[in-house]
Scaffold this motif. Structure first.
Motif, mmCIF file in Angstrom:
data_model
loop_
_atom_site.group_PDB
_atom_site.id
_atom_site.type_symbol
_atom_site.label_atom_id
_atom_site.label_comp_id
_atom_site.label_asym_id
_atom_site.label_seq_id
_atom_site.Cartn_x
_atom_site.Cartn_y
_atom_site.Cartn_z
ATOM 1 N N SER A 51 20.054 20.461 30.028
ATOM 2 C CA SER A 51 20.351 19.923 28.700
ATOM 3 C C SER A 51 19.278 18.958 28.219
ATOM 4 O O SER A 51 19.282 18.553 27.059
ATOM 5 C CB SER A 51 21.718 19.239 28.702
ATOM 6 O OG SER A 51 22.708 20.180 29.045
ATOM 7 N N THR A 52 18.345 18.578 29.089
ATOM 8 C CA THR A 52 17.248 17.706 28.649
ATOM 9 C C THR A 52 16.058 18.518 28.140
ATOM 10 O O THR A 52 15.065 17.932 27.712
ATOM 11 C CB THR A 52 16.778 16.781 29.796
ATOM 12 O OG1 THR A 52 16.332 17.584 30.890
ATOM 13 C CG2 THR A 52 17.885 15.852 30.251
ATOM 14 N N LEU A 53 16.143 19.845 28.197
ATOM 15 C CA LEU A 53 15.034 20.663 27.695
ATOM 16 C C LEU A 53 14.948 20.591 26.173
ATOM 17 O O LEU A 53 15.966 20.707 25.481
ATOM 18 C CB LEU A 53 15.209 22.131 28.111
ATOM 19 C CG LEU A 53 14.532 22.568 29.420
ATOM 20 C CD1 LEU A 53 15.191 21.931 30.620
ATOM 21 C CD2 LEU A 53 14.545 24.073 29.532
ATOM 22 N N ASP B 229 10.455 18.781 28.117
ATOM 23 C CA ASP B 229 11.749 18.146 28.305
ATOM 24 C C ASP B 229 11.629 16.659 28.034
ATOM 25 O O ASP B 229 10.569 16.075 28.205
ATOM 26 C CB ASP B 229 12.245 18.312 29.746
ATOM 27 C CG ASP B 229 12.001 19.694 30.317
ATOM 28 O OD1 ASP B 229 10.822 20.066 30.447
ATOM 29 O OD2 ASP B 229 12.966 20.363 30.636
ATOM 30 N N SER B 230 12.748 16.041 27.648
ATOM 31 C CA SER B 230 12.753 14.584 27.486
ATOM 32 C C SER B 230 14.180 14.079 27.641
ATOM 33 O O SER B 230 15.149 14.820 27.493
ATOM 34 C CB SER B 230 12.202 14.188 26.115
ATOM 35 O OG SER B 230 13.006 14.732 25.085
ATOM 36 N N LEU C 265 8.193 21.717 32.701
ATOM 37 C CA LEU C 265 8.361 22.704 33.759
ATOM 38 C C LEU C 265 7.233 23.709 33.589
ATOM 39 O O LEU C 265 7.047 24.260 32.503
ATOM 40 C CB LEU C 265 9.712 23.425 33.641
ATOM 41 C CG LEU C 265 10.948 22.531 33.524
ATOM 42 C CD1 LEU C 265 12.212 23.406 33.469
ATOM 43 C CD2 LEU C 265 11.033 21.550 34.677
ATOM 44 N N THR C 266 6.473 23.929 34.643
ATOM 45 C CA THR C 266 5.308 24.806 34.516
ATOM 46 C C THR C 266 5.605 26.223 34.978
ATOM 47 O O THR C 266 4.719 27.068 34.982
ATOM 48 C CB THR C 266 4.114 24.242 35.313
ATOM 49 O OG1 THR C 266 4.492 24.153 36.681
ATOM 50 C CG2 THR C 266 3.731 22.860 34.805
ATOM 51 N N SER C 267 6.845 26.486 35.362
ATOM 52 C CA SER C 267 7.203 27.862 35.700
ATOM 53 C C SER C 267 8.618 28.124 35.224
ATOM 54 O O SER C 267 9.360 27.193 34.879
ATOM 55 C CB SER C 267 7.100 28.107 37.213
ATOM 56 O OG SER C 267 8.093 27.373 37.896
ATOM 57 N N GLU C 268 8.970 29.385 35.195
ATOM 58 C CA GLU C 268 10.309 29.786 34.786
ATOM 59 C C GLU C 268 11.296 29.413 35.901
ATOM 60 O O GLU C 268 11.064 29.757 37.064
ATOM 61 C CB GLU C 268 10.315 31.305 34.577
ATOM 62 C CG GLU C 268 11.560 31.863 33.931
ATOM 63 C CD GLU C 268 11.640 31.548 32.439
ATOM 64 O OE1 GLU C 268 12.759 31.516 31.920
ATOM 65 O OE2 GLU C 268 10.575 31.342 31.812
#
Ligand SMILES: [Zn+2]
Ligand SMILES: [Zn+2]
Length: 115
Positions: free
Chosen positions: A96-98, A4-5, A15-18
């Motif tokens: 929306s930052t993904l 993400d940014s 994000l390290t998990s769903e």
């Protein structure tokens, strides 16, 4: 798992998990912060949101006594909020930052005053 940014690219995180739950939040605070009719957030355990760069640009704002909203001071991108009394160990990320494509299985509308 997900990269993400923010708009200007200063802040990068992963994000390290769903995410467990995704919602369109129609509350007035999300509307004002996003300048939009609703804000879409994905919720996951706080420990699974990892910042990779740009922490100097990450500003935070208490929109209520417990809720802390974080955003980029350069470009204004909204990144996350946390501090829910019911879910203190959770964080909600503005999806929306993904940068990694993400298709939520379902999205719940919450705080929708028209329904
Ligand atoms: Zn930015
Ligand atoms: Zn909201």
């Amino acid at each position: 798992m997900y990269k993400d940014s923010c708009l200007c690219g200063e802040i990068k995180y992963e994000l390290t998990s769903e995410p467990i739950k995704v919602s369109h939040c129609h509350c007035t605070m999300c509307q004002k912060q996003h300048g939009a009719m609703f804000a879409t957030y994905a919720s996951l355990p706080k420990s699974d949101l990892v910042y990779r760069s740009g922490l100097d640009s990450l500003m935070s704002y208490n929109s209520s006594s417990s809720i802390l909203r974080k955003f980029c001071k350069m470009c204004g991108s909204n990144i996350e909020w946390s501090g829910s009394k019911d879910y203190p160990d959770w964080v909600s990320v503005a999806i929306s930052t993904l940068d990694t494509p993400y298709e939520p299985l379902s999205i719940e509308d919450i705080f929708n005053r028209t329904t």
